[in-house]
Design a protein around this motif. Structure first.
Motif, PDB file in Angstrom:
ATOM      1  N   SER A  39       0.835  -1.219   0.000  1.00 17.80           N
ATOM      2  CA  SER A  39       0.000   0.000   0.000  1.00 17.80           C
ATOM      3  C   SER A  39       0.859   1.254   0.000  1.00 17.80           C
ATOM      4  O   SER A  39       0.440   2.299  -0.499  1.00 17.80           O
TER       5      SER A  39
ATOM      6  N   CYS B 251      -3.670   4.163   3.408  1.00 20.80           N
ATOM      7  CA  CYS B 251      -4.192   3.023   2.652  1.00 20.80           C
ATOM      8  C   CYS B 251      -3.793   1.720   3.345  1.00 20.80           C
ATOM      9  O   CYS B 251      -2.649   1.548   3.756  1.00 20.80           O
TER      10      CYS B 251
ATOM     11  N   GLN C 276      -5.076  -2.476   2.651  1.00 20.40           N
ATOM     12  CA  GLN C 276      -5.990  -3.332   1.895  1.00 20.40           C
ATOM     13  C   GLN C 276      -7.096  -3.912   2.807  1.00 20.40           C
ATOM     14  O   GLN C 276      -8.274  -3.724   2.550  1.00 20.40           O
TER      15      GLN C 276
ATOM     16  N   TYR D  67     -11.777   0.669  -2.420  1.00 13.63           N
ATOM     17  CA  TYR D  67     -11.207   0.279  -3.705  1.00 13.63           C
ATOM     18  C   TYR D  67     -11.326  -1.222  -3.839  1.00 13.63           C
ATOM     19  O   TYR D  67     -11.881  -1.896  -2.968  1.00 13.63           O
TER      20      TYR D  67
ATOM     21  N   ASN E 106      -6.350   0.163  -6.157  1.00  6.54           N
ATOM     22  CA  ASN E 106      -5.730   1.141  -5.252  1.00  6.54           C
ATOM     23  C   ASN E 106      -5.086   2.303  -6.029  1.00  6.54           C
ATOM     24  O   ASN E 106      -5.304   3.471  -5.719  1.00  6.54           O
TER      25      ASN E 106
END
Lengths: 333, 333
Positions: B32, B77, B79, B121, B137
């Motif tokens: 990320s 960010c 995931q 996302y 992303n």
């Protein structure tokens, strides 16, 4: 022993005085880029007015950040002053109207001639001279940044920095003695390896970066990488087995806990015999200001690690600087 | 097919509208974090108003940059949205008064709950789902940054980006077909290696970083490093011999010449058989805007390189995600 800012540095600071820069760019290549990483850490911690970016010199020229302009300051560094990419970056910055300061050993070099304000520093291992580390690339960069911050934000950094720098060289000499046996032991273990990683965070990351790419890869042809201590847990730690060889730099700055966590993992899942830990807490940094120590620890680490590199060289029958096959030997690169 | 900004992203942009931020912090870990590197390249090229820093999440919290405050925007960010360091960073940023935007797959996750504005996302390889890469992303980060810039600097980026993103997934599918034979050939060569390096510059550096640490190291236990294409010449190139194995990403951005130079060196002093080159110029990017293409090329590279990783896995009898020994398997790390 240092007691005041060098005259050329003072001149550069005077020229910068009164100007409010919106952005500071720190630009260099390889080992000279690595010191900028520590410089940015220092600046991030102490400056609310300077935004600061670090770029490899060629990346800087091609990326051509839109913020680069007359209200920006660009600090460049090249040991010889001959690094083509860095000279190009200085010219590019001037074309954009920025003020440029260039750090180099040679005040007659292309970089010194390209910038508005050249500043000298000294180097030991690559020149064979004995120096006072206060005047090394790290030392001079910190003095410059402290001066820039003090002039704008009244940080009182320069005085503490100068006192601390005056105690640096003796601290390095003591560290050489303290680490001699450990280096002997680990050199025998690491010499036959294929891969050696360095691991650090915060102010020490640059020293780990330089050691990985400019020493372990460049002079010893080890496979290597400087792994950030927390990024380690997001991928790289999967390579760890009992043979994995790491140099861990445990600094004294605010990110110390990150490297401690990685060290603990390495000792638990790797093998203690293959994890060379240099810990700022075990250094005798007598005379230094408490809040400056964290920034000078990486210099001690890096200086002592050169000795470790020579120990490895002896065991691997590698001639260090003279053993490179491409650097300074190819006319077309 | 994408034709407008997602509603959650639009809401975050509306909340940010009218505020002048002095600084944008892009904060994450591992894979990320790698997309943030491309995001910063995009921002550096197009924004004169945003200064921008990228930090690993734990580094960000401990370093605690002095510029972090109420007039700053922090984009994070993760995931899963469960990455502890990133959630901690979101809380730290809010404590400092900054506005926070969090990108994650799971809108009920700790990160989504910690930030002011969560944005969703989609991910394919780690979830097993078929997605439109416009909503990946990278895609979502670019839309966010384009929206922030357009609102302040009238760049007109969003329209061109949306059109280009609508042509991304077909471009990726074509690249998979185009690279299939090359991947087959190189997988057989690379499978028995100990070390594989990735090399890139500019907008593609993040893809090289993620591939080195999150795929080659994490899932295949190769020794690796993402080498910046110009830094390569300041140390790392000394490891090059006829067996040296590199994945070279030749992007279409302003730094392309840096990676071309490194590719040429590798082919001359290494061995062409061990240099896997992915060249943006050979991709069919039909329908994309010329000035957006350079930013989307890294997505194509990274998506196709997953296929290469699976090819290697087959030959090495490695189960990829399921084969990790530490990640998501240790309760204490």
């Amino acid at each position: 022993m240092i007691s005041a800012l060098p005259a050329d540095l003072e001149r550069a600071l005077n020229a910068a005085a009164g100007r409010q820069f919106s952005h500071l760019f720190l630009v260099a290549c390889g080992g000279s880029l690595s010191i900028m990483m520590a410089g940015k850490y220092f600046l991030d911690r102490h400056s609310g007015t300077f935004a600061c970016d670090i770029y490899n010199a060629d990346e800087f020229v091609c990326r051509d950040p839109r913020r680069l302009g007359p209200d920006t300051l660009v600090v460049l560094c090249s040991q010889t002053g001959n690094t083509k990419e860095t000279v190009r970056a200085a010219n590019h910055a001037k074309d954009r109207g920025a003020m440029t300061i260039g750090m180099t050993l040679d005040q007659t070099s292309p970089l010194a001639r390209a910038v508005d304000h050249p500043i000298a520093y000294q180097a030991s291992y690559t020149t064979g001279k004995a120096i006072d580390a206060a005047y090394s690339n790290y030392g001079v960069l910190y003095m410059l940044l402290a001066g820039l911050i003090d002039a704008r934000e009244d940080g009182g950094l320069t005085d503490d920095l100068l006192i601390s720098l005056s105690h640096l060289q003796p601290a390095i000499e003591r560290a050489h003695r303290a680490y001699a046996d450990r280096f002997e032991t680990f050199a025998a273990r690491f010499a036959p390896r294929e891969a050696i990683y360095t691991l650090a965070s915060g102010a020490s990351y640059g020293a780990a970066y330089s050691y990985a790419i400019c020493v372990l890869m460049e002079m010893h042809w080890y496979d290597s990488q400087a792994i950030h201590a927390n990024e380690f847990f997001h991928g790289p730690f999967e390579v760890v087995d009992r043979d994995a060889s790491f140099v861990v730099l445990l600094g004294l700055d605010e990110t110390r806990s990150l490297s401690e966590r990685a060290r603990d993992f390495l000792i638990k899942y790797g093998s203690r015999e293959n994890i060379l830990v240099l810990d700022g807490a075990e250094l005798d940094l007598g005379g230094m200001s408490e809040h400056i120590k964290p920034y000078l620890v990486p210099l001690v680490f890096f200086d002592t690690l050169w000795r470790f590199a020579y120990k490895l060289a002896g065991l691997r029958d590698r001639p260090m600087l003279e053993g490179r096959r491409y650097m300074k030997k190819l006319s077309d690169y």
